[in-house]
Design an enzyme around this catalytic site. Structure first.
Site, PDB file in Angstrom:
ATOM      1  N   GLN A   1      16.005   4.913  16.041  1.00  0.00           N
ATOM      2  CA  GLN A   1      16.595   3.273  16.017  1.00  0.00           C
ATOM      3  C   GLN A   1      16.781   3.721  14.624  1.00  0.00           C
ATOM      4  O   GLN A   1      16.606   4.859  13.688  1.00  0.00           O
ATOM      5  CB  GLN A   1      14.777   3.092  15.622  1.00  0.00           C
ATOM      6  CG  GLN A   1      14.306   1.907  14.900  1.00  0.00           C
ATOM      7  CD  GLN A   1      13.096   1.490  14.931  1.00  0.00           C
ATOM      8  OE1 GLN A   1      12.734   1.463  16.119  1.00  0.00           O
ATOM      9  NE2 GLN A   1      12.666   0.625  13.919  1.00  0.00           N
TER      10      GLN A   1
ATOM     11  N   HIS B   1       8.068   6.751   9.064  1.00  0.00           N
ATOM     12  CA  HIS B   1       8.822   5.783   9.576  1.00  0.00           C
ATOM     13  C   HIS B   1       9.410   6.631  10.691  1.00  0.00           C
ATOM     14  O   HIS B   1      10.110   7.075  11.214  1.00  0.00           O
ATOM     15  CB  HIS B   1       9.038   5.326   8.475  1.00  0.00           C
ATOM     16  CG  HIS B   1       8.583   5.319   7.583  1.00  0.00           C
ATOM     17  ND1 HIS B   1       8.962   5.067   5.830  1.00  0.00           N
ATOM     18  CD2 HIS B   1       7.329   3.905   7.597  1.00  0.00           C
ATOM     19  CE1 HIS B   1       8.313   4.619   4.956  1.00  0.00           C
ATOM     20  NE2 HIS B   1       7.403   3.717   6.053  1.00  0.00           N
TER      21      HIS B   1
ATOM     22  N   THR C   1      -1.746  -2.919   7.577  1.00  0.00           N
ATOM     23  CA  THR C   1      -0.849  -2.062   6.666  1.00  0.00           C
ATOM     24  C   THR C   1      -2.112  -0.385   6.465  1.00  0.00           C
ATOM     25  O   THR C   1      -1.442  -0.222   5.932  1.00  0.00           O
ATOM     26  CB  THR C   1      -1.105  -2.869   5.101  1.00  0.00           C
ATOM     27  OG1 THR C   1      -1.364  -3.853   5.598  1.00  0.00           O
ATOM     28  CG2 THR C   1      -0.889  -2.475   3.949  1.00  0.00           C
TER      29      THR C   1
ATOM     30  N   GLU D   1      -0.871   2.850   6.913  1.00  0.00           N
ATOM     31  CA  GLU D   1      -0.609   4.174   5.752  1.00  0.00           C
ATOM     32  C   GLU D   1      -2.241   5.674   6.163  1.00  0.00           C
ATOM     33  O   GLU D   1      -1.573   6.153   5.485  1.00  0.00           O
ATOM     34  CB  GLU D   1      -1.514   2.949   4.174  1.00  0.00           C
ATOM     35  CG  GLU D   1      -0.613   2.406   4.131  1.00  0.00           C
ATOM     36  CD  GLU D   1       0.998   2.847   3.516  1.00  0.00           C
ATOM     37  OE1 GLU D   1       1.178   4.267   3.713  1.00  0.00           O
ATOM     38  OE2 GLU D   1       1.991   1.726   3.166  1.00  0.00           O
TER      39      GLU D   1
ATOM     40  N   GLY E   1       0.664  -1.221  -0.056  1.00  0.00           N
ATOM     41  CA  GLY E   1      -0.007  -0.103  -0.377  1.00  0.00           C
ATOM     42  C   GLY E   1       0.445   1.078   0.157  1.00  0.00           C
ATOM     43  O   GLY E   1       1.910   1.311   0.360  1.00  0.00           O
TER      44      GLY E   1
END
Length: 596
Positions: free
Chosen positions: A267, A246, A233, A237, A194
């Protein structure tokens, strides 16, 4: 975690043979700054807006009265299939679609059953966004709808080029993105799961705004394939659609990127599958990476939280001036009542978004009766004033002020300033402080040098501002200013200026700069100008702010010396009154701006 400003990531997720998530494309801020500086600037401006919202969280402005007000998001799901029977293949069932809606509402409100799997150190920052996703019940033409469209196409698979969003390319045109979250569902090529469009791109690309999801990763029942069979998902999105990045900052493992959230650990890169806790990187301490965050790439069953800072970023999109603000008004809004209530009048909701059990209440010299999407307001006797009408359904409320009768005691002067320009008459500029439409105004002045002087009519009309000459340069004068206002209820109000107004001779005496707004009232853009109060003096606009009645800054602009006029937009604001204020380098000047 915030490590540096503005490293952007595209929102596309892909899978290799449905075995792992991989990033199909990235948004490199440095490259875009060179290749498309205007787009880069939009991202920078939106980030500044988010930071301002964060700083003013206790009074975010707009219709969200507090930081916890529920936002209802109407959703339309566009199904693109190849002629399969309903409920099979790409022509997925209503049950599969509804299961995805259930997942969104659970995940965004921390009602997901697997929230118990959030490690204790991260559970302390886990948050509900207080967003509710509902399949739309009204289509763009005002007709009833299930919130689902189905179109047969000859295209056997779509990629990330947005063809799926256009009927001419074998997809389906979007419904207005100001009112709906568009979700397109079909077979995607190259095992793409996606992708979504960032809100910073909404202004220039509204026709492609929304989310695209692979049929086999949409929902948690029906035609779904593990390990992306729990509906995460779409959760991921929609997070991008609401301005989340992210969690690893898309830095390729260098530990230099940022997701612009302070409560997510630094991270190094994304995670796949289901890591064990703790799993660390970037020397981020004993708790390690927050790999179970919805904005990582772990399997569906391993995702289980958003954080407080992510919540703030998402909710900022719906605040006054935010890119998704119009969606708030599309779901539950009292239609403005522009005329006064002389005996009785009907108020109604527009775009109620399937809300049921509406209750109405009122404070002020009136009563209200109604239980559906409209109600009747009845004036109490011959009382005058204002009333506040409130409609409520569940946890969602909307309030709006209306005028009862002649709206007694509404008029106040918000600006009383006599200006002097060499060789010209004295000018008086004023605003009648009535934050409602439907009034006409007559402005008068009286030269008090002779008690027998009459009031002279200077200006009439529906505009609540006045700017008229008082006399020639004959020395000092005292004036009384009077404004008479009336509305459809027919009773006239008369208000005099506070005592005498002193008009100095044009002798170079120091006078304050004058601020003006035109047009006022207005629907869209308002030009704010300042002029020097003293002949030969200079007055420049260094800062311009628009604030609401609570004092919340809705928009802020800064300028170099030399700017005397600037435009500010009020097109997205609710009808009512606001304050524009200008810093001249020495003082703040204010003027009321009224949105029709």
């Amino acid at each position: 975690m915030k490590k540096q400003m503005l490293t952007f990531a595209a929102t596309i997720m892909a899978v290799a043979a449905l075995g792992q998530r991989e990033c199909a494309s990235t948004f490199n801020a440095a490259e875009v700054q060179v290749s498309d500086p205007q787009r880069y600037q939009r991202f920078v401006q939106l980030e500044q807006f988010v930071q301002n919202y964060r700083n003013e969280l206790l009074a975010p402005g707009g219709r969200l009265i507090n930081a916890n007000g529920i936002v209802v998001i109407p959703v339309v799901v566009h199904i693109l299939h190849n002629g399969e029977p309903l409920g099979t293949g790409r022509n997925i069932s209503v049950a599969q679609i509804q299961s995805q809606m259930d997942v969104l509402n659970e995940d965004f409100n921390r009602l997901n059953a697997d929230r118990v799997n959030t490690p204790a150190p991260f559970a302390a920052v886990a948050a509900s966004t207080v967003l509710e996703f509902r399949l739309a019940c009204i289509d763009p033409d005002g007709n009833p709808t299930t919130g689902i469209t189905r179109r047969q196409t000859t295209v056997t698979g779509f990629n990330e080029n947005n063809d799926i969003k256009f009927t001419a390319n074998g997809g389906e045109n979007a419904w207005p993105a100001t009112k709906y979250l568009n979700i397109w569902v079909s077979q995607l090529l190259n095992n793409l799961l996606g992708y979504a469009q960032f809100p910073a791109d909404f202004a220039t690309k509204p026709q492609t705004d929304g989310v695209v999801i692979n049929t086999k990763s949409f929902g948690r029942v029906g035609n779904v394939t593990a390990p992306y069979n729990v509906g995460r998902t779409a959760t991921h999105e929609v997070g991008h659609w609401l301005n989340l990045r992210h969690i690893w900052g898309d830095d390729g493992g260098t530990c230099d990127g940022t997701d612009l959230c302070d409560d997510t650990p630094n991270q190094g890169n994304y995670h796949l599958g289901c890591p064990g806790f703790p799993t660390g990187s970037c020397s981020n301490g004993p708790n390690g990476d927050m790999f179970m965050n919805y904005m990582d790439y772990t399997d569906d069953r391993c995702m289980n939280l958003f954080t407080n800072d992510q919540r703030i970023r998402m909710r900022a999109m719906f605040a006054s001036g935010g890119p998704r603000e119009a969606m708030v008004y599309s779901t539950f809004n009292i239609d403005p009542l522009y005329t006064a209530v002389c005996s009785n009048a009907t108020v109604q909701l527009t775009n109620p978004a399937c809300l049921t059990g509406v209750s109405w209440s009122i404070t002020g010299p009136a009563t209200i009766a109604g239980s559906g999407n409209s109600a009747v307001v009845t004036r109490t006797g011959s009382q005058n004033g204002t009333a506040t009408v409130t409609a409520a359904s569940g946890n969602y409320t909307e309030s709006r002020d209306i005028v009862i009768g002649t709206g007694a005691n509404l008029i106040n002067f918000t600006q009383k300033q006599i200006t002097c320009v060499a060789g010209k008459p004295y000018f008086y500029g004023a605003v009648a402080d009535i934050p409602y439409s439907g009034f006409t105004y007559s402005w008068y002045s009286k030269d008090e040098s002779n008690p027998n002087n009459p009031f002279i009519l200077r200006q009439t009309g529906t505009e609540n501002t006045a700017d008229f000459p008082l006399g020639n340069n004959r020395g000092n004068r005292y004036y009384t200013i009077r404004v008479v206002a009336n509305n459809t209820c027919g009773t006239i109000q008369t208000v005099n200026g506070d005592g005498y107004l002193y008009a100095p001779a044009c002798n170079g005496s120091a006078l304050r700069p004058v601020i003006s707004a035109f047009p006022n009232p207005a629907m869209a853009d308002v030009a704010i100008s300042i002029e020097p109060g003293e002949p030969g003096a200079a007055a420049y606009m260094y800062n311009l702010e628009l604030v609401d009645k609570m004092g919340t800054v809705l928009e802020r602009k800064s300028y170099h010396a030399g700017v005397k006029t600037a435009t500010i937009s009020i097109s997205k604001l609710s009808p009512g009154f606001y304050i524009a204020r200008v810093f001249t380098g020495e003082e703040w000047l204010t003027i009321q701006v009224i949105k029709k």
